[in-house]
Design a protein around this motif. Sequence first.
Motif, PDB file in Angstrom:
ATOM      1  N   LEU A   1      21.703  27.442 -15.784  1.00  0.00           N
ATOM      2  CA  LEU A   1      20.963  27.971 -16.920  1.00  0.00           C
ATOM      3  C   LEU A   1      20.490  26.892 -17.878  1.00  0.00           C
ATOM      4  N   ARG A   2      21.035  25.686 -17.778  1.00  0.00           N
ATOM      5  CA  ARG A   2      20.601  24.604 -18.678  1.00  0.00           C
ATOM      6  C   ARG A   2      19.127  24.256 -18.493  1.00  0.00           C
ATOM      7  N   ALA A   3      18.560  24.636 -17.367  1.00  0.00           N
ATOM      8  CA  ALA A   3      17.151  24.349 -17.119  1.00  0.00           C
ATOM      9  C   ALA A   3      16.222  25.250 -17.919  1.00  0.00           C
ATOM     10  N   LEU A   4      16.745  26.314 -18.521  1.00  0.00           N
ATOM     11  CA  LEU A   4      15.920  27.241 -19.285  1.00  0.00           C
ATOM     12  C   LEU A   4      15.713  26.718 -20.703  1.00  0.00           C
ATOM     13  N   PRO A   5      14.641  27.153 -21.378  1.00  0.00           N
ATOM     14  CA  PRO A   5      14.360  26.676 -22.738  1.00  0.00           C
ATOM     15  C   PRO A   5      15.461  27.089 -23.715  1.00  0.00           C
ATOM     16  N   ALA A   6      15.807  26.191 -24.634  1.00  0.00           N
ATOM     17  CA  ALA A   6      16.779  26.513 -25.683  1.00  0.00           C
ATOM     18  C   ALA A   6      16.246  27.664 -26.529  1.00  0.00           C
ATOM     19  N   GLY A   7      17.132  28.579 -26.852  1.00  0.00           N
ATOM     20  CA  GLY A   7      16.738  29.776 -27.580  1.00  0.00           C
ATOM     21  C   GLY A   7      16.625  30.999 -26.699  1.00  0.00           C
ATOM     22  N   THR A   8      16.739  30.803 -25.388  1.00  0.00           N
ATOM     23  CA  THR A   8      16.698  31.924 -24.451  1.00  0.00           C
ATOM     24  C   THR A   8      18.032  32.669 -24.466  1.00  0.00           C
ATOM     25  N   VAL A   9      17.959  33.992 -24.505  1.00  0.00           N
ATOM     26  CA  VAL A   9      19.154  34.834 -24.396  1.00  0.00           C
ATOM     27  C   VAL A   9      18.901  35.859 -23.291  1.00  0.00           C
ATOM     28  N   LEU A  10      19.798  35.903 -22.315  1.00  0.00           N
ATOM     29  CA  LEU A  10      19.649  36.765 -21.144  1.00  0.00           C
ATOM     30  C   LEU A  10      20.791  37.775 -21.068  1.00  0.00           C
TER      31      LEU A  10
ATOM     32  N   PRO B   1      16.065  25.516 -10.235  1.00  0.00           N
ATOM     33  CA  PRO B   1      15.787  26.802  -9.567  1.00  0.00           C
ATOM     34  C   PRO B   1      16.182  27.942 -10.495  1.00  0.00           C
ATOM     35  N   PRO B   2      15.635  29.112 -10.324  1.00  0.00           N
ATOM     36  CA  PRO B   2      15.908  30.188 -11.276  1.00  0.00           C
ATOM     37  C   PRO B   2      17.195  30.932 -10.965  1.00  0.00           C
ATOM     38  N   PRO B   3      17.773  31.614 -11.976  1.00  0.00           N
ATOM     39  CA  PRO B   3      18.811  32.614 -11.673  1.00  0.00           C
ATOM     40  C   PRO B   3      18.202  33.752 -10.849  1.00  0.00           C
ATOM     41  N   LEU B   4      19.025  34.643 -10.371  1.00  0.00           N
ATOM     42  CA  LEU B   4      18.536  35.753  -9.564  1.00  0.00           C
ATOM     43  C   LEU B   4      17.958  36.841 -10.461  1.00  0.00           C
TER      44      LEU B   4
ATOM     45  N   HIS C   1      26.897  33.705  -9.005  1.00  0.00           N
ATOM     46  CA  HIS C   1      25.474  33.919  -9.244  1.00  0.00           C
ATOM     47  C   HIS C   1      25.317  34.786 -10.493  1.00  0.00           C
ATOM     48  N   TYR C   2      24.222  34.571 -11.178  1.00  0.00           N
ATOM     49  CA  TYR C   2      23.930  35.358 -12.379  1.00  0.00           C
ATOM     50  C   TYR C   2      22.684  36.187 -12.088  1.00  0.00           C
ATOM     51  N   VAL C   3      22.854  37.503 -11.953  1.00  0.00           N
ATOM     52  CA  VAL C   3      21.754  38.415 -11.683  1.00  0.00           C
ATOM     53  C   VAL C   3      21.231  38.903 -13.039  1.00  0.00           C
ATOM     54  N   VAL C   4      20.022  38.506 -13.396  1.00  0.00           N
ATOM     55  CA  VAL C   4      19.475  38.762 -14.733  1.00  0.00           C
ATOM     56  C   VAL C   4      18.601  40.011 -14.707  1.00  0.00           C
ATOM     57  N   PHE C   5      18.805  40.899 -15.679  1.00  0.00           N
ATOM     58  CA  PHE C   5      17.962  42.085 -15.756  1.00  0.00           C
ATOM     59  C   PHE C   5      17.268  42.267 -17.103  1.00  0.00           C
TER      60      PHE C   5
ATOM     61  N   VAL D   1       7.667  45.102 -21.434  1.00  0.00           N
ATOM     62  CA  VAL D   1       7.161  43.817 -21.915  1.00  0.00           C
ATOM     63  C   VAL D   1       8.227  42.743 -21.732  1.00  0.00           C
ATOM     64  N   ARG D   2       9.471  43.063 -22.043  1.00  0.00           N
ATOM     65  CA  ARG D   2      10.555  42.093 -21.848  1.00  0.00           C
ATOM     66  C   ARG D   2      10.677  41.718 -20.368  1.00  0.00           C
ATOM     67  N   ARG D   3      10.499  42.691 -19.497  1.00  0.00           N
ATOM     68  CA  ARG D   3      10.601  42.431 -18.069  1.00  0.00           C
ATOM     69  C   ARG D   3       9.488  41.478 -17.611  1.00  0.00           C
ATOM     70  N   THR D   4       8.278  41.686 -18.100  1.00  0.00           N
ATOM     71  CA  THR D   4       7.177  40.804 -17.739  1.00  0.00           C
ATOM     72  C   THR D   4       7.456  39.373 -18.189  1.00  0.00           C
ATOM     73  N   LYS D   5       7.964  39.230 -19.401  1.00  0.00           N
ATOM     74  CA  LYS D   5       8.319  37.916 -19.915  1.00  0.00           C
ATOM     75  C   LYS D   5       9.457  37.290 -19.096  1.00  0.00           C
ATOM     76  N   LEU D   6      10.440  38.113 -18.703  1.00  0.00           N
ATOM     77  CA  LEU D   6      11.556  37.615 -17.913  1.00  0.00           C
ATOM     78  C   LEU D   6      11.081  37.098 -16.567  1.00  0.00           C
ATOM     79  N   GLU D   7      10.212  37.834 -15.903  1.00  0.00           N
ATOM     80  CA  GLU D   7       9.703  37.404 -14.603  1.00  0.00           C
ATOM     81  C   GLU D   7       8.954  36.079 -14.719  1.00  0.00           C
ATOM     82  N   ALA D   8       8.152  35.937 -15.783  1.00  0.00           N
ATOM     83  CA  ALA D   8       7.417  34.691 -15.983  1.00  0.00           C
ATOM     84  C   ALA D   8       8.374  33.534 -16.260  1.00  0.00           C
ATOM     85  N   LEU D   9       9.436  33.786 -17.050  1.00  0.00           N
ATOM     86  CA  LEU D   9      10.409  32.750 -17.369  1.00  0.00           C
ATOM     87  C   LEU D   9      11.120  32.256 -16.116  1.00  0.00           C
ATOM     88  N   LEU D  10      11.596  33.181 -15.298  1.00  0.00           N
ATOM     89  CA  LEU D  10      12.356  32.790 -14.109  1.00  0.00           C
ATOM     90  C   LEU D  10      11.464  32.160 -13.040  1.00  0.00           C
ATOM     91  N   ALA D  11      10.206  32.560 -13.004  1.00  0.00           N
ATOM     92  CA  ALA D  11       9.283  31.965 -12.031  1.00  0.00           C
ATOM     93  C   ALA D  11       9.061  30.486 -12.317  1.00  0.00           C
TER      94      ALA D  11
END
Length: 323
Positions: free
Chosen positions: A54-63, A137-140, A102-106, A123-133
Motif C-alpha cells: 500500500l505504500r505505493a498509493l498516494p498519501a492521504g488515501t483511505v481504503l 502493483p495494485p491491491p485486489l 492480500h487486501y481486497v479493497v471495496f 462515484v467512489r467506485r469509479t475513483k477506486l478503479e482508477a486509483l488501483l489501475a
Amino acid sequence: MRAVPAADLPAGAVYEPKFDGWRCVAFVQPDRVFLQSRHLRNLTPYFPDVTRLLRALPAGTVLDGELIIWDPDRHRTNFVALQRRVTAGRQLLVEARDRPAHYVVFDLLAEPGGPLLDLPLCVRRTKLEALLAAAPPPPLLCPQTADVDEARRWAVDWEAAGVEGVIAKNPGGRYELGRPGWVKVKTRSTAEAIVGGVTGSLSTPGVLLLGRYDAAGRLRYVGQTMPVGEVGRELGQALVRYVAQRRNADERSPWPQPLPASWSGQLGERRPLPYIPVQPTVVVEVEVDAAFDEGAGRWRHRARFVRVRADLSVYDVERAVGF
C-alpha cells in the motif's frame, strides 16, 4: 459502515462477495501505512506484506476492504492463517513469506484532496478503479455486479473458496461511519452437532455449546449457537432428563471451564465463557454459514438452532476434523 443481515438480496443494488477475512480500513500516510480493524485494533504490525504494497498509493488515501490469506493447497481462504499473524511473534516474517496476505479493497473513503464519504458509492467506485489501475502493483479490487442473479450464483459457486455470502449496497449511497446501511445475505446450510454444554440454566438454556466426536472418541468443541430464546424451555427439559438419568454422574467436561475466549475465533475482545456441562447425548440440527475453520475444526460464527434431532444418535453425527 456496517451491513445488516437479510434473508434475500434486494433489487436495484450493486453486489459484492463477502470474503472470509478481517475487515480492515487502511490509512496511507506520508511516512507509514496504518491498518485498523473493525474493532479499532491496530493490525499494522501483523501485515508487513500488505503495508509494503500500500505504500505505493498516494498519501492521504483511505481504503476499506478485507484482509484475506489464500491457501493454494485447499483453493480457498485460510482464516486460521490470519489468526496466526497475531500470535506468530518472532515467526511473523516467516508467516508472511510462506502465507502472504492480500487486501481486497471495496471502497475509497479519502484521496489526497480530502474525504469522499459524501459522494455516491458509484462515484467512489469509479475513483477506486482508477486509483488501483495506476498502482504498481495494485491491491485486489473486490468484484462488483449490478446483476442480482449473478450475485446469487457467487454465493453458491464461490462458497467452497471461502466466500461467506453477498453484500448489497445502494449505488447512490454515501458512506456513513459506524452505521448500518448495507445488506448482508450469508450462504448458510444445516449441520448436526452434539450439545456438550449450555449457558444460563439446565431448565432454560441460553446458548448451546456444540461438539462432535473425533476419530479417537473425544468430544471436540466445534462452536456455539445464538441464544435459543423460548425454544430453550422445551430443549432444557430434554437436557435435564438426560442428566437426571445418569448414574455415577461425572460432570467434568472434556472442554476447559470456562470456555477460553480464543475459542470464539473472533478478533475482537471476548471474555471466557462459563457454562454448565451436560451429558453429550442430545443431537441438534443447526444452521451454519461458510465460515468453518478446518484447521481449528470449528464454526467461527454462531449457529442458529433449528431443532432437536431425536431420530439421530451421537454416532450418526459427522466426525470432528482439524484435530
